[in-house]
Motif scaffolding. Structure first.
Motif, short mmCIF file in Angstrom:
data_model
loop_
_atom_site.label_atom_id
_atom_site.label_comp_id
_atom_site.label_asym_id
_atom_site.label_seq_id
_atom_site.Cartn_x
_atom_site.Cartn_y
_atom_site.Cartn_z
N MET A 1 3.22 1.90 0.49
CA MET A 1 2.29 2.21 1.58
C MET A 1 0.92 2.53 1.01
O MET A 1 0.80 2.97 -0.11
CB MET A 1 2.79 3.42 2.38
CG MET A 1 4.05 3.16 3.16
SD MET A 1 4.47 4.57 4.19
CE MET A 1 4.73 5.82 2.96
N ALA A 13 8.82 -5.91 1.74
CA ALA A 13 9.06 -4.76 2.60
C ALA A 13 10.50 -4.79 3.11
O ALA A 13 11.02 -5.83 3.51
CB ALA A 13 8.09 -4.75 3.77
N THR A 42 4.74 0.40 6.61
CA THR A 42 5.58 -0.45 5.78
C THR A 42 6.41 0.40 4.84
O THR A 42 5.89 1.29 4.19
CB THR A 42 4.72 -1.43 4.95
OG1 THR A 42 3.94 -2.24 5.82
CG2 THR A 42 5.59 -2.33 4.09
N VAL A 43 7.71 0.12 4.77
CA VAL A 43 8.62 0.81 3.86
C VAL A 43 8.97 -0.17 2.75
O VAL A 43 9.64 -1.19 2.99
CB VAL A 43 9.90 1.28 4.58
CG1 VAL A 43 10.85 1.94 3.61
CG2 VAL A 43 9.54 2.23 5.72
N SER A 47 12.25 1.71 -2.30
CA SER A 47 11.56 2.99 -2.33
C SER A 47 12.37 4.07 -1.63
O SER A 47 13.33 3.79 -0.91
CB SER A 47 10.19 2.87 -1.63
OG SER A 47 10.37 2.73 -0.22
N THR A 49 11.10 6.52 1.01
CA THR A 49 9.93 6.80 1.83
C THR A 49 10.26 7.90 2.82
O THR A 49 11.27 7.84 3.52
CB THR A 49 9.48 5.53 2.57
OG1 THR A 49 9.04 4.56 1.61
CG2 THR A 49 8.33 5.84 3.53
N VAL A 51 9.14 10.27 6.18
CA VAL A 51 8.30 10.44 7.36
C VAL A 51 8.43 11.90 7.77
O VAL A 51 9.53 12.37 8.08
CB VAL A 51 8.73 9.52 8.52
CG1 VAL A 51 7.88 9.79 9.76
CG2 VAL A 51 8.60 8.06 8.11
N THR A 208 17.10 1.09 -0.56
CA THR A 208 15.91 1.62 0.10
C THR A 208 16.33 2.80 0.98
O THR A 208 17.32 2.71 1.71
CB THR A 208 15.25 0.55 0.99
OG1 THR A 208 14.95 -0.60 0.19
CG2 THR A 208 13.97 1.07 1.63
N LEU A 210 14.94 5.52 3.89
CA LEU A 210 13.92 5.99 4.83
C LEU A 210 14.39 7.34 5.33
O LEU A 210 15.43 7.45 5.99
CB LEU A 210 13.74 5.01 5.98
CG LEU A 210 12.76 5.43 7.09
CD1 LEU A 210 11.38 5.69 6.51
CD2 LEU A 210 12.70 4.39 8.19
N THR A 223 10.74 11.80 -2.52
CA THR A 223 10.11 10.57 -2.04
C THR A 223 9.07 10.01 -3.00
O THR A 223 8.44 10.74 -3.75
CB THR A 223 9.45 10.77 -0.66
OG1 THR A 223 8.33 11.66 -0.80
CG2 THR A 223 10.44 11.36 0.34
N ASP A 225 6.86 7.66 -1.46
CA ASP A 225 5.82 7.44 -0.47
C ASP A 225 6.09 8.32 0.74
O ASP A 225 7.25 8.67 1.01
CB ASP A 225 5.78 5.98 -0.03
CG ASP A 225 5.49 5.04 -1.18
OD1 ASP A 225 4.31 4.80 -1.45
OD2 ASP A 225 6.46 4.57 -1.82
N ARG A 237 -0.89 8.43 5.41
CA ARG A 237 0.20 7.81 4.67
C ARG A 237 -0.28 7.42 3.29
O ARG A 237 -1.48 7.22 3.07
CB ARG A 237 0.75 6.59 5.41
CG ARG A 237 -0.20 5.42 5.58
CD ARG A 237 0.45 4.36 6.47
NE ARG A 237 -0.32 3.13 6.49
CZ ARG A 237 -1.23 2.83 7.41
NH1 ARG A 237 -1.51 3.71 8.35
NH2 ARG A 237 -1.87 1.67 7.37
#
Length: 359
Positions: A1, A13, A42-43, A47, A49, A51, A208, A210, A223, A225, A237
């Protein structure tokens, strides 16, 4: 990101939110409301990532769009290039096999053993018993529960229950793992062990992840990102280290202020005011990283300004193996002292935030 607001790149992604909005119609006594507004994010594949946002910011709605539990009102959610909102039920069931999910409250079946809970999605998929056994036992080894395979959830700790949830989420060999506040019901020590497990899974399986959370400590620990969500919009971000060391949005700064060493003691927070009076001291938060984290900054600051400096709070930590520090200090608010301090901060590459003034 990236911090850029230009059109998002969809190259490598795992998940792409492209101009996504989600509005809920009025229902019963609930008024209509917009949970997400024009979210683009975008993840990256492989990664972890995060939120992050306060309760009601739209985090849970965002993650439910990824596995099709909700459909966007506008925009698209792409998982491995597939538009989730356009799938029929059969295609959606197929996609969900490649998307694992772990929950805040574990969602285990009390009548099933550890083995049985992990095996459940495989049984639903129609896998035979031998294949299930060959899949489940290595997963129990991975999460450190091989010796608990015959126990029931009621016999286990919260951390062990969450490890069952992680093993179950991995049973279908997903490419993407969704974590919905997975550590918020755990104590700090157990949280750390679960986060270490997620990092290990990410590294060993190339999975991955999230992760949504309201805890900055979780974001900092695991994390690569992070995206900050507020009132249904992504307000900041970027790489986690960059966001932590150079927060640009007030929501990000507010979330960071709750970290150990950054939070003001109650006695100071109670008396702090936005404008200076004669004889006041200015209270500032200093953020430093890299080589600056290893320098004797306070002793140098005292020498530079020729005045006393009070240390109110502080911590030294790491974000992704990079040293990072936060220090809250107070010194004279008079123009001469403040000017010398500002020059010192600029010369040493420190990020400075004025928090207010105290007598």
């Amino acid at each position: 990101m990236t911090v850029s607001t230009s059109p998002i790149e969809t190259g490598d992604a795992a998940v792409v939110f492209d101009g996504v909005s989600k509005r809920f119609a009025a229902s019963g006594q609930s008024a209509a409301f917009t949970a997400l507004n024009d979210v683009s994010l975008t993840v990256g594949r492989g990664s972890i990532t995060g939120v992050i946002g306060r309760s009601g910011a739209g985090k849970s709605t965002l993650i439910r769009l990824v596995n099709g539990l909700e459909k966007p009102t506008a925009g698209k959610v792409l998982v491995d290039g597939v538009d989730v909102g356009a799938l029929d039920e059969a295609a959606l069931r197929e996609l969900r096999r490649s998307v694992g999910m772990i929950f805040q409250h574990f969602n285990l079946l009390s009548s099933r053993t550890v083995f049985g809970n992990v095996a459940l999605p495989l049984e639903i998929a129609g896998m035979d018993r031998r294949a299930i056994d060959e899949r489940v036992r290595p997963l129990l080894d991975l999460v450190g529960l091989a010796d608990k395979h015959g126990r029931y959830p009621a016999e286990l700790s919260g951390g062990q229950k969450q490890r069952i949830g992680i093993a179950r989420a991995l049973a279908t060999e997903p490419k993407l793992l969704l974590s919905d506040e997975a550590t918020s019901a755990l104590d700090p020590e157990t949280t750390q062990s679960v986060l270490e497990l997620l990092k290990r899974i990410n590294a060993e399986l190339g999975l991955t992840v999230l992760l949504i959370t309201h805890e900055m400590e979780v974001v900092k620990a695991v994390t690569s990102d992070v995206a900050v969500i507020d009132k249904g919009e992504i307000v900041e971000r970027g790489h986690t280290f960059d966001v932590f060391t150079h927060p640009k949005h007030e929501t990000t700064r507010a979330l960071l202020s709750g970290l150990p060493g950054s939070k003001l003691p109650e006695a100071v927070a109670r008396d702090i005011r936005p404008a200076a009076a004669a004889g006041d001291r200015v209270v500032v938060r200093l953020t430093f990283f890299g080589a600056a984290a290893e320098r004797p900054l306070i002793s140098r600051l005292i020498q530079s300004i020729g005045a006393e400096v009070n240390i109110i709070a502080g911590t030294i930590d790491e974000i992704g193996s990079k040293p990072y520090g936060s220090l809250v200090v107070a010194y004279g608010a008079d123009p001469e002292t403040s000017g010398k301090a500002d020059r010192f901060f600029a010369e040493n590459g420190l990020t400075v935030e004025v928090l207010g003034y105290v007598a």
